[in-house]
Design an enzyme around this catalytic site. Sequence first.
Site, PDB file in Angstrom:
ATOM      1  NE  ARG A 164      43.916  35.705  37.414  1.00  0.00           N
ATOM      2  CZ  ARG A 164      42.798  34.985  37.214  1.00  0.00           C
ATOM      3  NH1 ARG A 164      42.504  34.554  35.995  1.00  0.00           N
ATOM      4  NH2 ARG A 164      41.981  34.729  38.211  1.00  0.00           N
ATOM      5  CB  SER A 238      44.961  35.512  43.413  1.00  0.00           C
ATOM      6  OG  SER A 238      43.682  34.938  43.490  1.00  0.00           O
ATOM      7  CD  GLU A 333      46.299  37.523  39.723  1.00  0.00           C
ATOM      8  OE1 GLU A 333      45.854  36.369  39.856  1.00  0.00           O
ATOM      9  OE2 GLU A 333      45.619  38.546  39.945  1.00  0.00           O
TER      10      GLU A 333
HETATM   11  P1  FAD Z   1      45.982  48.426  38.068  1.00  0.00           P
HETATM   12  O1  FAD Z   1      46.196  47.735  39.336  1.00  0.00           O
HETATM   13  O2  FAD Z   1      45.742  49.916  38.117  1.00  0.00           O
HETATM   14  O3  FAD Z   1      47.078  48.081  37.021  1.00  0.00           O
HETATM   15  C1  FAD Z   1      47.521  46.748  36.835  1.00  0.00           C
HETATM   16  C2  FAD Z   1      48.667  46.750  35.812  1.00  0.00           C
HETATM   17  O4  FAD Z   1      48.185  47.107  34.526  1.00  0.00           O
HETATM   18  C3  FAD Z   1      49.766  47.780  36.110  1.00  0.00           C
HETATM   19  O5  FAD Z   1      50.992  47.241  35.651  1.00  0.00           O
HETATM   20  C4  FAD Z   1      49.359  48.999  35.284  1.00  0.00           C
HETATM   21  O6  FAD Z   1      50.468  49.822  34.953  1.00  0.00           O
HETATM   22  C5  FAD Z   1      48.764  48.338  34.067  1.00  0.00           C
HETATM   23  N1  FAD Z   1      47.659  49.074  33.460  1.00  0.00           N
HETATM   24  C6  FAD Z   1      46.483  49.419  34.053  1.00  0.00           C
HETATM   25  N2  FAD Z   1      45.663  49.992  33.155  1.00  0.00           N
HETATM   26  C7  FAD Z   1      46.328  50.002  31.967  1.00  0.00           C
HETATM   27  C8  FAD Z   1      46.018  50.460  30.661  1.00  0.00           C
HETATM   28  N3  FAD Z   1      44.828  51.023  30.375  1.00  0.00           N
HETATM   29  N4  FAD Z   1      46.952  50.326  29.680  1.00  0.00           N
HETATM   30  C9  FAD Z   1      48.156  49.765  29.953  1.00  0.00           C
HETATM   31  N5  FAD Z   1      48.499  49.316  31.171  1.00  0.00           N
HETATM   32  C10 FAD Z   1      47.600  49.426  32.160  1.00  0.00           C
HETATM   33  N6  FAD Z   1      41.738  39.497  38.939  1.00  0.00           N
HETATM   34  C11 FAD Z   1      41.218  38.472  38.215  1.00  0.00           C
HETATM   35  O7  FAD Z   1      41.670  38.198  37.103  1.00  0.00           O
HETATM   36  N7  FAD Z   1      40.198  37.718  38.701  1.00  0.00           N
HETATM   37  C12 FAD Z   1      39.642  37.942  39.914  1.00  0.00           C
HETATM   38  O8  FAD Z   1      38.730  37.239  40.322  1.00  0.00           O
HETATM   39  C13 FAD Z   1      40.171  39.012  40.707  1.00  0.00           C
HETATM   40  N8  FAD Z   1      39.672  39.274  41.925  1.00  0.00           N
HETATM   41  C14 FAD Z   1      40.179  40.296  42.667  1.00  0.00           C
HETATM   42  C15 FAD Z   1      39.628  40.541  43.922  1.00  0.00           C
HETATM   43  C16 FAD Z   1      40.107  41.578  44.710  1.00  0.00           C
HETATM   44  C17 FAD Z   1      39.494  41.826  46.061  1.00  0.00           C
HETATM   45  C18 FAD Z   1      41.147  42.402  44.221  1.00  0.00           C
HETATM   46  C19 FAD Z   1      41.641  43.558  45.039  1.00  0.00           C
HETATM   47  C20 FAD Z   1      41.717  42.152  42.979  1.00  0.00           C
HETATM   48  C21 FAD Z   1      41.241  41.093  42.183  1.00  0.00           C
HETATM   49  N9  FAD Z   1      41.772  40.800  40.917  1.00  0.00           N
HETATM   50  C22 FAD Z   1      41.237  39.787  40.157  1.00  0.00           C
HETATM   51  C23 FAD Z   1      42.915  41.568  40.384  1.00  0.00           C
HETATM   52  C24 FAD Z   1      42.515  42.906  39.696  1.00  0.00           C
HETATM   53  O9  FAD Z   1      41.226  43.292  40.070  1.00  0.00           O
HETATM   54  C25 FAD Z   1      42.586  42.805  38.177  1.00  0.00           C
HETATM   55  O10 FAD Z   1      43.867  42.462  37.773  1.00  0.00           O
HETATM   56  C26 FAD Z   1      42.187  44.132  37.496  1.00  0.00           C
HETATM   57  O11 FAD Z   1      42.048  43.930  36.111  1.00  0.00           O
HETATM   58  C27 FAD Z   1      43.195  45.242  37.733  1.00  0.00           C
HETATM   59  O12 FAD Z   1      42.636  46.436  37.235  1.00  0.00           O
HETATM   60  P2  FAD Z   1      43.156  47.867  37.713  1.00  0.00           P
HETATM   61  O13 FAD Z   1      42.492  48.890  36.856  1.00  0.00           O
HETATM   62  O14 FAD Z   1      42.985  48.019  39.162  1.00  0.00           O
HETATM   63  O15 FAD Z   1      44.686  47.753  37.334  1.00  0.00           O
HETATM   64  N1  EPU Z   2      41.992  26.555  48.804  1.00  0.00           N
HETATM   65  C1  EPU Z   2      42.464  26.097  50.009  1.00  0.00           C
HETATM   66  N2  EPU Z   2      42.798  27.020  50.957  1.00  0.00           N
HETATM   67  C2  EPU Z   2      42.676  28.351  50.765  1.00  0.00           C
HETATM   68  C3  EPU Z   2      42.210  28.824  49.517  1.00  0.00           C
HETATM   69  C4  EPU Z   2      41.878  27.896  48.529  1.00  0.00           C
HETATM   70  O1  EPU Z   2      42.589  24.898  50.227  1.00  0.00           O
HETATM   71  O2  EPU Z   2      42.977  29.114  51.683  1.00  0.00           O
HETATM   72  C5  EPU Z   2      41.578  25.574  47.774  1.00  0.00           C
HETATM   73  C6  EPU Z   2      40.031  25.534  47.704  1.00  0.00           C
HETATM   74  O3  EPU Z   2      39.505  24.645  48.622  1.00  0.00           O
HETATM   75  C7  EPU Z   2      39.801  25.094  46.299  1.00  0.00           C
HETATM   76  C8  EPU Z   2      40.984  25.673  45.520  1.00  0.00           C
HETATM   77  O4  EPU Z   2      41.978  25.983  46.495  1.00  0.00           O
HETATM   78  O5  EPU Z   2      39.835  23.695  46.198  1.00  0.00           O
HETATM   79  C9  EPU Z   2      40.639  26.885  44.679  1.00  0.00           C
HETATM   80  O6  EPU Z   2      40.171  27.933  45.524  1.00  0.00           O
HETATM   81  P1  EPU Z   2      39.175  29.097  44.992  1.00  0.00           P
HETATM   82  O7  EPU Z   2      37.993  28.480  44.336  1.00  0.00           O
HETATM   83  O8  EPU Z   2      38.928  30.033  46.124  1.00  0.00           O
HETATM   84  O9  EPU Z   2      39.959  29.810  43.837  1.00  0.00           O
HETATM   85  P2  EPU Z   2      41.487  30.227  43.665  1.00  0.00           P
HETATM   86  O10 EPU Z   2      42.124  29.255  42.741  1.00  0.00           O
HETATM   87  O11 EPU Z   2      42.137  30.451  44.979  1.00  0.00           O
HETATM   88  C10 EPU Z   2      41.069  31.612  41.513  1.00  0.00           C
HETATM   89  C11 EPU Z   2      41.535  32.920  40.972  1.00  0.00           C
HETATM   90  C12 EPU Z   2      40.668  34.043  41.521  1.00  0.00           C
HETATM   91  C13 EPU Z   2      39.232  33.803  41.063  1.00  0.00           C
HETATM   92  C14 EPU Z   2      38.766  32.453  41.612  1.00  0.00           C
HETATM   93  C15 EPU Z   2      37.403  32.066  41.076  1.00  0.00           C
HETATM   94  C16 EPU Z   2      43.896  32.748  40.489  1.00  0.00           C
HETATM   95  C17 EPU Z   2      45.274  33.082  40.915  1.00  0.00           C
HETATM   96  N3  EPU Z   2      42.925  33.154  41.301  1.00  0.00           N
HETATM   97  O12 EPU Z   2      41.305  31.624  42.911  1.00  0.00           O
HETATM   98  O13 EPU Z   2      41.115  35.264  40.953  1.00  0.00           O
HETATM   99  O14 EPU Z   2      38.374  34.814  41.536  1.00  0.00           O
HETATM  100  O15 EPU Z   2      39.698  31.418  41.193  1.00  0.00           O
HETATM  101  O16 EPU Z   2      37.479  31.753  39.718  1.00  0.00           O
HETATM  102  O17 EPU Z   2      43.716  32.146  39.431  1.00  0.00           O
HETATM  103  C18 EPU Z   2      42.655  37.058  41.265  1.00  0.00           C
HETATM  104  O18 EPU Z   2      43.185  36.704  40.217  1.00  0.00           O
HETATM  105  O19 EPU Z   2      43.036  38.059  41.911  1.00  0.00           O
HETATM  106  C19 EPU Z   2      41.531  36.286  41.792  1.00  0.00           C
HETATM  107  C20 EPU Z   2      40.933  36.566  42.944  1.00  0.00           C
END
Ligand code: FAD
Ligand code: EPU
Length: 337
Positions: A164, A238, A333
Amino acid sequence: MKIHENISLKPFTTFGIDKKAKFFVRVGSMIELKSAFLVAKEKRIPVLILGGGSNILLTQDVEGLVIKLEIKGIQVVKEEAHHLWIEVGAGEVWHDLVLHCIDKDWAGLENLSLIPGTVGASPMQNIGAYGVELKDVFHSLQAMNRETLEVHSFDPEACQFGYRESIFKQTLKNQYVITSVTFHLSKAPEFHLEYGAIKEVLQANGIQHPSLREVSEAVIQIRQSKLPDPKEIGNAGSFFKNPTISSNQFEELRALHPTLPGYSNPEGVKVAAGWLIEQAGWKGKRIGHVGVHAKQALVLVNYGEGSGEDIKQLSQQIQTSVFDKFGIQLQPEVNFI
Ligand code: FAD
Ligand code: EPU
């Protein structure tokens, strides 16, 4: 290119926070991007780059220019027998790109299905999910220096990707706008199914030799079972990173809490922040208009009328309580504005 004044940013971030932008512009080309920066320079106001707004928490009005990046385009720039390279505009929607690649039978992005946001933001925090990170498919990116307006190319080493993390969140924070990303994809599938839940879902669906689409669908199924849809309930995925602690601290905690999940890495042991938050009693808790998601404690939610300050306060309460109980400092994050 129309510059709007005093508009609400509520529809533009997935937390749905009602803060205002003094100026707001949508940018669809390099020429427009440069003009927007020249306008900001002339007005002597700061710039905030916005993609899909899915990793941002607005705690205050933006007293400058918000540039919503909408530069589009997907181009094959090189092709070999088994691999290809595509250059993608920063404003493309991430999940649309994933679906496009699956349609074309290009492998590499399927485990990253349904992550909200744009392609341009994907290298910012080296997005990751289900055993794959952006850096695994990344070739290079183009980014514009915000001072000189010159475009530079960054290879993986220059991006300094981590969990991240990238250089764009560290030493080059707010210095570049990422304008396109080039991905290195495979024409023959190289599946990453080692992440437990994917295997289980494929098995449960009776699939032994999955296609790219079936892997993508399994990932989508898992994600939908625990992550709230931002269209229904405000959130940014997250809220905190999963912290890495020393092996000694992990052993001590594990003796007291045998179910604490941990994964060894070169720096120590990565522990699940969601588990820590749940054990500290926060899962499903609601305080006024904000709360902690009932199915995933790592996700903070806005029930509609919450403010950025409410979410920030809740996040600080969670940090204090997790620190008091486990001696672990959670790091956000999400990007605070
Ligand atoms: P924004 O929110 O618009 O911007 C994020 C940051 O980057 C800001 O500081 C912005 O100024 C900057 N920025 C954006 N675009 C640019 C650019 N082109 N150049 C320079 N700076 C820029 N993330 C994960 O890694 N894994 C996941 O599984 C995951 N699951 C998610 C699930 C949900 C339901 C949600 C809501 C979010 C999740 N995220 C996850 C976080 C998010 O989706 C990612 O971080 C995504 O890449 C953000 O993209 P955005 O375009 O919305 O960025
Ligand atoms: N867990 C709990 N309680 C909860 C949630 C999670 O006990 O309420 C435990 C689960 O049981 C499991 C562990 O935590 O043992 C990991 O949980 P999960 O697989 O749901 O993944 P996570 O670590 O919570 C991360 C990323 C997600 C990504 C998933 C799948 C980070 C900060 N988050 O979540 O990314 O989608 O793994 O790879 O690394 C994001 O970055 O926004 C994001 C959603």
